[in-house]
Design an enzyme around this catalytic site. Structure first.
Site, PDB file in Angstrom:
ATOM      1  CB  VAL A   1     -12.823  21.369  27.866  1.00 52.69           C
ATOM      2  CG1 VAL A   1     -12.656  21.454  26.357  1.00 52.69           C
ATOM      3  CG2 VAL A   1     -11.599  21.945  28.570  1.00 52.69           C
TER       4      VAL A   1
ATOM      5  CB  VAL B   1      -0.677  22.678  22.302  1.00 53.91           C
ATOM      6  CG1 VAL B   1       0.500  23.608  22.584  1.00 53.91           C
ATOM      7  CG2 VAL B   1      -0.229  21.230  22.342  1.00 53.91           C
TER       8      VAL B   1
ATOM      9  N   GLY C   1      -4.692  25.973  24.523  1.00 54.52           N
ATOM     10  CA  GLY C   1      -6.153  26.162  24.514  1.00 54.52           C
ATOM     11  C   GLY C   1      -6.676  26.825  23.261  1.00 54.52           C
TER      12      GLY C   1
ATOM     13  CE  LYS D   1      -0.792  22.894  27.946  1.00 60.93           C
ATOM     14  NZ  LYS D   1      -0.979  24.043  28.853  1.00 60.93           N
TER      15      LYS D   1
HETATM   16  N1  LIG Z   1      -9.745  23.418  31.650  1.00 63.34           N
HETATM   17  C1  LIG Z   1      -8.967  23.964  30.713  1.00 63.34           C
HETATM   18  O1  LIG Z   1      -8.854  25.181  30.606  1.00 63.34           O
HETATM   19  C2  LIG Z   1      -8.228  23.114  29.754  1.00 63.34           C
HETATM   20  C3  LIG Z   1      -8.322  21.748  29.789  1.00 63.34           C
HETATM   21  N2  LIG Z   1      -7.662  20.992  28.868  1.00 63.34           N
HETATM   22  C4  LIG Z   1      -7.791  19.544  28.919  1.00 63.34           C
HETATM   23  O2  LIG Z   1      -9.149  19.189  28.693  1.00 63.34           O
HETATM   24  C5  LIG Z   1      -9.467  18.006  29.390  1.00 63.34           C
HETATM   25  C6  LIG Z   1     -10.688  18.264  30.269  1.00 63.34           C
HETATM   26  O3  LIG Z   1     -10.393  19.263  31.199  1.00 63.34           O
HETATM   27  P1  LIG Z   1     -11.541  19.952  32.072  1.00 63.34           P
HETATM   28  O4  LIG Z   1     -12.748  20.190  31.243  1.00 63.34           O
HETATM   29  O5  LIG Z   1     -10.880  21.101  32.736  1.00 63.34           O
HETATM   30  O6  LIG Z   1     -11.823  18.805  33.146  1.00 63.34           O
HETATM   31  P2  LIG Z   1     -13.046  18.702  34.199  1.00 63.34           P
HETATM   32  O7  LIG Z   1     -12.502  18.002  35.385  1.00 63.34           O
HETATM   33  O8  LIG Z   1     -13.680  20.034  34.371  1.00 63.34           O
HETATM   34  O9  LIG Z   1     -14.107  17.761  33.464  1.00 63.34           O
HETATM   35  C7  LIG Z   1     -13.908  16.391  33.267  1.00 63.34           C
HETATM   36  C8  LIG Z   1     -15.212  15.779  32.806  1.00 63.34           C
HETATM   37  O10 LIG Z   1     -14.987  14.423  32.459  1.00 63.34           O
HETATM   38  C9  LIG Z   1     -15.845  13.572  33.186  1.00 63.34           C
HETATM   39  N3  LIG Z   1     -15.074  12.386  33.569  1.00 63.34           N
HETATM   40  C10 LIG Z   1     -13.808  12.356  34.045  1.00 63.34           C
HETATM   41  N4  LIG Z   1     -13.429  11.086  34.288  1.00 63.34           N
HETATM   42  C11 LIG Z   1     -14.495  10.316  33.957  1.00 63.34           C
HETATM   43  C12 LIG Z   1     -14.740   8.918  33.991  1.00 63.34           C
HETATM   44  N5  LIG Z   1     -13.809   8.068  34.424  1.00 63.34           N
HETATM   45  N6  LIG Z   1     -15.955   8.469  33.577  1.00 63.34           N
HETATM   46  C13 LIG Z   1     -16.895   9.335  33.147  1.00 63.34           C
HETATM   47  N7  LIG Z   1     -16.730  10.674  33.094  1.00 63.34           N
HETATM   48  C14 LIG Z   1     -15.546  11.146  33.501  1.00 63.34           C
HETATM   49  C15 LIG Z   1     -16.311  14.356  34.390  1.00 63.34           C
HETATM   50  O11 LIG Z   1     -17.595  13.896  34.766  1.00 63.34           O
HETATM   51  P3  LIG Z   1     -18.444  14.571  35.983  1.00 63.34           P
HETATM   52  O12 LIG Z   1     -18.758  15.963  35.524  1.00 63.34           O
HETATM   53  O13 LIG Z   1     -19.655  13.730  36.119  1.00 63.34           O
HETATM   54  O14 LIG Z   1     -17.514  14.533  37.163  1.00 63.34           O
HETATM   55  C16 LIG Z   1     -16.313  15.782  33.851  1.00 63.34           C
HETATM   56  O15 LIG Z   1     -17.546  16.072  33.251  1.00 63.34           O
HETATM   57  C17 LIG Z   1      -8.196  17.624  30.163  1.00 63.34           C
HETATM   58  O16 LIG Z   1      -7.477  16.680  29.405  1.00 63.34           O
HETATM   59  C18 LIG Z   1      -7.431  18.927  30.246  1.00 63.34           C
HETATM   60  O17 LIG Z   1      -6.032  18.745  30.345  1.00 63.34           O
HETATM   61  C19 LIG Z   1      -6.921  21.539  27.869  1.00 63.34           C
HETATM   62  C20 LIG Z   1      -6.799  22.884  27.765  1.00 63.34           C
HETATM   63  C21 LIG Z   1      -7.375  23.781  28.734  1.00 63.34           C
HETATM   64  N1  LIG Z   2      -3.104  23.857  33.411  1.00 63.69           N
HETATM   65  C1  LIG Z   2      -2.955  24.447  32.117  1.00 63.69           C
HETATM   66  C2  LIG Z   2      -4.299  24.643  31.473  1.00 63.69           C
HETATM   67  C3  LIG Z   2      -4.485  23.925  30.246  1.00 63.69           C
HETATM   68  O1  LIG Z   2      -3.682  23.478  29.466  1.00 63.69           O
HETATM   69  C4  LIG Z   2      -2.302  25.824  32.225  1.00 63.69           C
HETATM   70  O2  LIG Z   2      -2.168  26.350  33.342  1.00 63.69           O
HETATM   71  O3  LIG Z   2      -1.892  26.338  31.181  1.00 63.69           O
HETATM   72 NA    NA Z   3      -4.598  25.450  20.567  1.00 64.46          NA
END
Ligand SMILES: NC(=O)C1=CN([C@@H]2O[C@H](COP(=O)(O)OP(=O)(O)OC[C@H]3O[C@@H](n4cnc5c(N)ncnc54)[C@H](OP(=O)(O)O)[C@@H]3O)[C@@H](O)[C@H]2O)C=CC1
Ligand SMILES: N[C@@H](CC=O)C(=O)O
Ligand code: NA
Length: 436
Positions: A11, A127, A129, A200
């Site tokens: 994201v 919620v 996306g 959600k």
């Molecule tokens: N993926 C999706 O489609 C969706 C995701 N979400 C929500 O969005 C959020 C992010 O998801 P997503 O992008 O998939 O997650 P990712 O695992 O792809 O990315 C997480 C990022 O956060 C960084 N990070 C995590 N923990 C730490 C920490 N302790 N200190 C510093 N940096 C940290 C990571 O760093 P590094 O890269 O260096 O490891 C990484 O860049 C979540 O809450 C998820 O539920 C919501 C809707 C849809």
């Molecule tokens: N894990 C979720 C993705 C983001 O909310 C899903 O499968 O819908």
């Molecule tokens: Na939304």
């Protein structure tokens, strides 16, 4: 408006790409500056280039940076995400988050702090996306008395159920495939056990019904127990099986009472949905949310519930709203009530035992005269009226009987089932699902 981004994963990268390429978007996007980005590792290959000193592993320094206006939390997990959001608020920074897990558990603490500080916490991405649903609930639908919010709000489970339906395959094999394809996570429990959808729907219910929600009061059941046999029988009876998240006002509107004191149903479970229902044709990883309100009627939102681009679209839409608001000169301590969340009380949630629903049951029984009669009598004794009862097939030496009930309270239905389990002729209750 200077933005500090916490997280540059799926994201975060999508968000950075939009902010770094503002052409042909709303002109305000060009006024949002991606000032700093916090990650865990500085050396990981990234799909978006962030110049030298803007990338840091010191996330605390971002949330306390006096030059940052808005913190975008897209790192996921409960801690340190929760603490960083609270610290950002304490440093008078608005917050945009995609983290439904944090908001569903700590929304009370976070929004109380935000309201006291005159700060916005925005969560469109949390919620469904890319589907705009938070903002419509806060604004465009805000004049309605909401009756129900019913959604397919987990993409992973919808993908698994859709493939089980198309290929007549079993859950475990398709889950393994979904993991190989990167749809389901290595630990898929939050998705397949209904917990992600529960987070959600708690958020949606809070906005729709104007009160806070205790996550422990959201009933949640996942899809692990749904079998290919149930999907096939459901299809023969004119249904598809979907993991539905339901927030519904129990009973009629009481115009004399405060709407927030009304009773709500909050539940996530696999459900038989009539094929003619608008949610029945929402397939694969897509999400949809059906909102029923007075006087608007039924409004349905459909689209991609996850993924880099769609989720980033929602994150930046929140940034755009904040930029517009800051531009219009709304001062902290006097937040725009159409953007803020300022509920003061908790919603009342009905116990599952009181919920009225239709049920589908599959039983394995002796193939002997009088068994169906005994079933009917037992259900009748507990005021369960049956819509259909059919001996649909043979499972080894047992007769497979599928029953669909009329509406009945969960308590009565479960009592009848408990009694049936003790009958010598009933070998097992193979599945019990609710029917929309
Ligand atoms: N993926 C999706 O489609 C969706 C995701 N979400 C929500 O969005 C959020 C992010 O998801 P997503 O992008 O998939 O997650 P990712 O695992 O792809 O990315 C997480 C990022 O956060 C960084 N990070 C995590 N923990 C730490 C920490 N302790 N200190 C510093 N940096 C940290 C990571 O760093 P590094 O890269 O260096 O490891 C990484 O860049 C979540 O809450 C998820 O539920 C919501 C809707 C849809
Ligand atoms: N894990 C979720 C993705 C983001 O909310 C899903 O499968 O819908
Ligand atoms: Na939304």
């Amino acid at each position: 408006m200077r933005v500090g981004l916490l997280g540059l994963g799926t994201v975060g990268s999508g968000t950075a790409k939009i902010l770094l390429d503002p052409a042909h978007r709303h002109p305000l996007v060009g006024q949002i500056e991606l000032a700093r980005v916090g990650v865990r590792s500085l050396y990981k290959p990234r799909s978006v280039a962030i110049e030298g000193d803007r990338l840091t592993t010191d996330l605390e320094s971002i949330v306390s940076d006096p030059t940052i206006d808005v913190v975008v939390e897209v790192m996921g997990g409960l801690e340190p995400a929760r603490s960083l959001i609270l610290k950002a608020i304490a440093h008078s920074k608005h917050v945009v988050t995609a983290n439904k897990a944090v908001i569903a558990r700590y929304g009370d603490e976070i929004f109380t702090a935000a309201n006291e500080a005159g700060i916005y916490v925005m969560l469109e991405a949390a919620v469904a996306g890319g589907i705009p649903v938070i903002q419509p609930l806060k604004q465009a639908l805000g004049v309605n008395r909401i009756r129900a919010v019913t959604g397919i709000i987990n993409g992973t489970t919808n993908y698994i159920l859709t493939r089980m339906q198309r290929e007549k395959g079993d859950f475990e094999a398709i889950l393994a495939d979904a993991q190989r394809l990167g749809y389901a996570e290595a630990d898929p429990s939050a998705d397949v056990d209904g917990l992600d959808a529960a987070d959600k729907i708690a958020i949606l219910a809070s906005l729709a019904f104007g009160g806070r929600i205790k996550l422990s009061e959201v009933y949640s059941e996942g899809i692990r127990q749904v079998t290919a046999a149930d999907i096939a029988y459901a299809e023969r009876l004119g249904f598809v099986i979907k993991l539905l998240a339901i927030a519904r006002r129990d009973g009629e509107f009481d115009e004399t009472s405060d709407q927030a004191l009304d009773q709500l149903q909050l539940r996530v479970h696999p459900t038989l949905v009539p094929v003619s229902h608008p949610l029945a044709s929402v397939n694969d990883v897509y999400n949809a949310i059906l909102i029923e309100g007075d006087p608007v009627g039924q409004v349905m939102f459909f689209g991609p519930g996850a993924g880099e681009g769609p989720t980033a679209s929602a994150v930046v839409s929140d940034l755009l709203n904040l930029a517009a608001n800051l531009r219009a000169g709304t001062t902290p301590k006097a937040t725009n009530p159409l953007l803020a969340c300022s509920h003061q009380h908790y919603c009342k949630v009905s116990p599952m035992a009181d919920i009225v629903s239709r049920f589908y049951v599959r039983l394995l029984a002796e193939d002997a005269p009088g068994v169906i009669g005994k079933l009917g009598t037992c259900f009748g004794r507990h005021r369960v009226s049956l819509e259909s009862i059919v001996q649909i097939g043979q499972h080894e030496t047992r007769a497979e009987i599928v029953i669909v009930s009329h509406e009945v309270t969960e308590a009565n239905f479960q009592t009848a089932l408990d009694e049936l389990r003790d009958y010598a002729e009933i070998h097992s209750v193979a599945s019990v699902l609710r029917v929309l």
